[in-house]
Design a protein around this motif. Structure first.
Motif, mmCIF file in Angstrom:
data_model
loop_
_atom_site.group_PDB
_atom_site.id
_atom_site.type_symbol
_atom_site.label_atom_id
_atom_site.label_comp_id
_atom_site.label_asym_id
_atom_site.label_seq_id
_atom_site.Cartn_x
_atom_site.Cartn_y
_atom_site.Cartn_z
ATOM 1 N N LEU A 175 0.852 -1.186 0.000
ATOM 2 C CA LEU A 175 0.000 0.000 0.000
ATOM 3 C C LEU A 175 0.888 1.235 0.000
ATOM 4 O O LEU A 175 1.671 1.447 0.924
ATOM 5 N N CYS A 177 1.476 5.587 -0.820
ATOM 6 C CA CYS A 177 0.814 6.884 -0.628
ATOM 7 C C CYS A 177 1.213 7.833 -1.750
ATOM 8 O O CYS A 177 2.406 8.071 -1.985
ATOM 9 N N ASP A 201 -1.432 -1.342 -4.218
ATOM 10 C CA ASP A 201 -2.600 -0.539 -3.874
ATOM 11 C C ASP A 201 -2.117 0.872 -3.533
ATOM 12 O O ASP A 201 -0.973 1.059 -3.110
ATOM 13 N N GLU A 202 -2.999 1.854 -3.678
ATOM 14 C CA GLU A 202 -2.610 3.243 -3.433
ATOM 15 C C GLU A 202 -3.698 3.989 -2.676
ATOM 16 O O GLU A 202 -4.877 3.654 -2.761
ATOM 17 N N MET A 203 -3.259 5.011 -1.944
ATOM 18 C CA MET A 203 -4.175 5.920 -1.272
ATOM 19 C C MET A 203 -3.523 7.296 -1.219
ATOM 20 O O MET A 203 -2.324 7.432 -1.497
ATOM 21 N N GLU A 216 -8.638 6.916 7.110
ATOM 22 C CA GLU A 216 -8.546 6.432 5.731
ATOM 23 C C GLU A 216 -7.648 5.203 5.642
ATOM 24 O O GLU A 216 -7.945 4.259 4.902
ATOM 25 N N LEU A 217 -6.560 5.212 6.404
ATOM 26 C CA LEU A 217 -5.654 4.060 6.388
ATOM 27 C C LEU A 217 -6.365 2.829 6.949
ATOM 28 O O LEU A 217 -6.251 1.727 6.385
ATOM 29 N N ASP A 219 -9.525 2.219 6.885
ATOM 30 C CA ASP A 219 -10.484 1.797 5.866
ATOM 31 C C ASP A 219 -9.804 0.979 4.776
ATOM 32 O O ASP A 219 -10.315 -0.071 4.348
ATOM 33 N N ARG A 220 -8.652 1.439 4.311
ATOM 34 C CA ARG A 220 -7.951 0.726 3.243
ATOM 35 C C ARG A 220 -7.422 -0.617 3.723
ATOM 36 O O ARG A 220 -7.483 -1.624 3.001
ATOM 37 N N GLU A 223 -10.316 -2.938 3.781
ATOM 38 C CA GLU A 223 -10.672 -3.371 2.429
ATOM 39 C C GLU A 223 -9.745 -4.485 1.955
ATOM 40 O O GLU A 223 -10.203 -5.500 1.404
ATOM 41 N N ILE A 224 -8.459 -4.298 2.166
ATOM 42 C CA ILE A 224 -7.487 -5.301 1.736
ATOM 43 C C ILE A 224 -7.676 -6.594 2.521
ATOM 44 O O ILE A 224 -7.644 -7.698 1.955
#
Length: 238
Positions: A175, A177, A201-203, A216-217, A219-220, A223-224
């Motif tokens: 992941l 950034c 993956d990216e955010m 947000e982190l 949440d990601r 999701e993963i």
């Protein structure tokens, strides 16, 4: 319920994860924020791994999250204990036989940072300023707290080759950034692809994303975790 095992970046301790820890616990998960002996000059990656394994204390349903330099320790932990998932967050992706100290030259990091500095129009002074490179998303009070909770980082774990001959048998995701000014995202995309054969993956967010965007982190990461763990477990049972 999962157990999130959080392995910090260089020069950091459990405090670095405190905002993310709250978010993950609010979602019903157990959290182990590992306290690595980063300021102990006698401790190398073996001792870092031992500290993480001790902290896990037999817990199961592990999701190991290893950030930045912590990515040298995360796979070693997964080689010792069963984990459902390893997430490498803005990672220094290791390669067998390469020491962390060799990683910088072996990956072409300096050239990537130079390209980024030229693109962003930074002066050399700005390029070395933590307020520009690390803390640009954080409010002043949180910068003050982060500075107060920073720890010395021994050079010992950077000296010896990474000991694994191959990546551990664990589902792995990376992941990244998009606003990371320390590890440029183009550089990390290529590194993750070349070394792990993965599309990252990216955010949004900068390098200390657990401080700047903990919700947000979380949440990601969730999701993963759902994509990997809740899909593979029924198949494993069958």
């Amino acid at each position: 319920m999962a157990t999130y095992v959080l392995i910090p970046p260089a020069g950091s301790g459990p405090w670095y994860w405190h905002l993310l820890t709250e978010q993950l616990r609010d979602r019903g998960h157990d959290v182990v924020a590992v306290d690595l002996p980063c300021d102990d000059g006698s401790a190398g990656l073996a001792e870092y791994t031992d500290a993480a394994v001790r902290a896990i204390e037999g817990r199961t349903d592990l999701v190991v999250v290893a950030q930045s330099f912590g990515a040298f320790t995360g796979p070693l932990v997964c080689d010792r204990v069963h984990a459902d998932l390893l997430v490498l967050l803005t990672p220094m992706v290791p390669s067998p036989g390469e020491s962390p100290g060799e990683w910088w030259g072996g990956t072409g990091y300096a050239a990537a940072r130079q390209i980024q500095a030229e693109r962003e129009g930074w002066t050399p002074e700005q390029d070395g300023d933590p307020n520009v490179v690390f803390f640009h998303e954080l409010p002043a009070q949180l910068i003050e707290e982060a500075t107060a909770n920073a720890r010395d980082q021994s050079g010992t774990p950077f000296e010896k080759p990474w000991p694994l001959a191959a990546w551990p048998d664990v589902p792995t995701r990376a992941l990244l950034c998009r606003g990371d000014r320390f590890f440029p995202i183009d550089f990390l995309r290529k590194l993750v692809s070349d070394r792990l054969g993965l599309t990252a993956d990216e955010m949004d967010g900068g390098h200390p994303v657990a401080l700047s965007r903990p919700r947000e982190l979380a949440d990601r990461l969730e999701e993963i975790r759902r994509e990997v763990c809740e899909v593979t477990r029924p198949a494993q049972r069958g």
